[in-house]
Write an enzyme that holds these catalytic residues in place. Structure first.
Site, mmCIF file in Angstrom:
data_model
loop_
_atom_site.group_PDB
_atom_site.id
_atom_site.type_symbol
_atom_site.label_atom_id
_atom_site.label_comp_id
_atom_site.label_asym_id
_atom_site.label_seq_id
_atom_site.Cartn_x
_atom_site.Cartn_y
_atom_site.Cartn_z
ATOM 1 N N TRP A 236 17.356 -9.664 32.572
ATOM 2 C CA TRP A 236 17.438 -9.419 34.021
ATOM 3 C C TRP A 236 16.030 -9.299 34.570
ATOM 4 O O TRP A 236 15.288 -8.395 34.204
ATOM 5 C CB TRP A 236 18.203 -8.134 34.308
ATOM 6 C CG TRP A 236 19.668 -8.278 34.098
ATOM 7 C CD1 TRP A 236 20.370 -7.915 32.991
ATOM 8 C CD2 TRP A 236 20.600 -8.853 35.003
ATOM 9 N NE1 TRP A 236 21.697 -8.221 33.156
ATOM 10 C CE2 TRP A 236 21.866 -8.794 34.389
ATOM 11 C CE3 TRP A 236 20.504 -9.414 36.272
ATOM 12 C CZ2 TRP A 236 23.014 -9.272 34.998
ATOM 13 C CZ3 TRP A 236 21.650 -9.874 36.879
ATOM 14 C CH2 TRP A 236 22.884 -9.805 36.241
ATOM 15 N N VAL B 116 16.255 -15.328 31.418
ATOM 16 C CA VAL B 116 17.098 -15.901 32.475
ATOM 17 C C VAL B 116 16.928 -15.090 33.747
ATOM 18 O O VAL B 116 16.274 -14.048 33.771
ATOM 19 C CB VAL B 116 18.603 -15.945 32.089
ATOM 20 C CG1 VAL B 116 18.828 -16.790 30.862
ATOM 21 C CG2 VAL B 116 19.170 -14.568 31.879
ATOM 22 N N ARG B 117 17.546 -15.578 34.811
ATOM 23 C CA ARG B 117 17.614 -14.884 36.098
ATOM 24 C C ARG B 117 16.239 -14.472 36.604
ATOM 25 O O ARG B 117 15.970 -13.311 36.883
ATOM 26 C CB ARG B 117 18.559 -13.705 36.013
ATOM 27 C CG ARG B 117 19.967 -14.187 35.733
ATOM 28 C CD ARG B 117 20.965 -13.078 35.666
ATOM 29 N NE ARG B 117 22.293 -13.667 35.548
ATOM 30 C CZ ARG B 117 23.341 -13.003 35.127
ATOM 31 N NH1 ARG B 117 23.243 -11.741 34.797
ATOM 32 N NH2 ARG B 117 24.498 -13.603 35.050
ATOM 33 N N ALA B 118 15.416 -15.458 36.739
ATOM 34 C CA ALA B 118 14.071 -15.225 37.261
ATOM 35 C C ALA B 118 13.745 -16.296 38.295
ATOM 36 O O ALA B 118 12.862 -17.099 38.075
ATOM 37 C CB ALA B 118 13.060 -15.238 36.118
ATOM 38 N N GLU C 129 18.888 -19.236 38.802
ATOM 39 C CA GLU C 129 20.344 -19.194 38.812
ATOM 40 C C GLU C 129 20.729 -19.025 40.283
ATOM 41 O O GLU C 129 20.422 -18.004 40.900
ATOM 42 C CB GLU C 129 20.850 -18.017 37.979
ATOM 43 C CG GLU C 129 22.346 -18.005 37.803
ATOM 44 C CD GLU C 129 22.801 -16.922 36.823
ATOM 45 O OE1 GLU C 129 23.925 -16.428 37.019
ATOM 46 O OE2 GLU C 129 22.057 -16.575 35.887
#
Length: 165
Positions: free
Chosen positions: A23, A46-48, A73
């Site tokens: 996160w 992920v999620r950057a 994302e």
């Protein structure tokens, strides 16, 4: 505005068991307009960022380095204008399996932006599948005063401030 930050995702406790934080940046607001610029994102997985729910994001002149998953994302209601960003050693720039939002991005300078935001958009470097031609994004941002993007570079690695996740 999220500007000039060093987002260091290096972690002994990572969900992906590879030393990369999961996160990182989660933007989920109602009619939020966010500027994300000059940031250095290092060792994320992920999620950057993750963007959704009627959030407008102008993301420019950032540097992603050593991302083991996906950088972007974009969920339902996420509107993203990405320009002048540099990606190095990023496995997947855009998570396409869950893509539900709108994206305008290009791997070459785009004059399409001229009629919407009054200038050409700036190309991303090594953006892979981060290509989108949604003029909905540009239309939603027209009338706003958007900063101009410079050519993509790795300079945020030396000028962004320190911050650990």
């Amino acid at each position: 505005s999220i500007t000039n930050n060093y987002i260091n995702g290096e972690s002994d406790y990572s969900a992906t068991c590879d030393g990369h934080h999961y996160w990182n940046v989660y933007l989920d607001g109602s009619s939020d307009k966010v500027t994300f610029s000059g940031n250095y994102l290092y060792k994320t997985s992920v999620r950057a960022p993750k963007v959704q729910d009627n959030t407008y994001l102008h993301i420019y002149n950032n540097y992603w380095d050593n991302n083991s998953g996906h950088a972007f994302e974009i969920g339902s209601g996420g509107y993203v204008l990405a320009e002048g960003n540099y990606f190095s050693n990023v496995d997947t720039v855009l998570e396409t399996d869950t893509f539900e939002g709108a994206l305008f991005s290009s791997d070459s300078a785009s004059s399409t932006c001229e009629s919407y935001i009054g200038r050409s958009c700036v190309a991303n470097v090594n953006g892979g599948d981060l290509t989108g031609t949604s003029t909905t994004v540009l239309s939603n941002l027209s009338g706003d005063t958007l900063p101009s993007a410079d050519a993509a570079s790795t300079s945020p690695a030396s000028s962004a401030g320190q911050g650990n996740l």
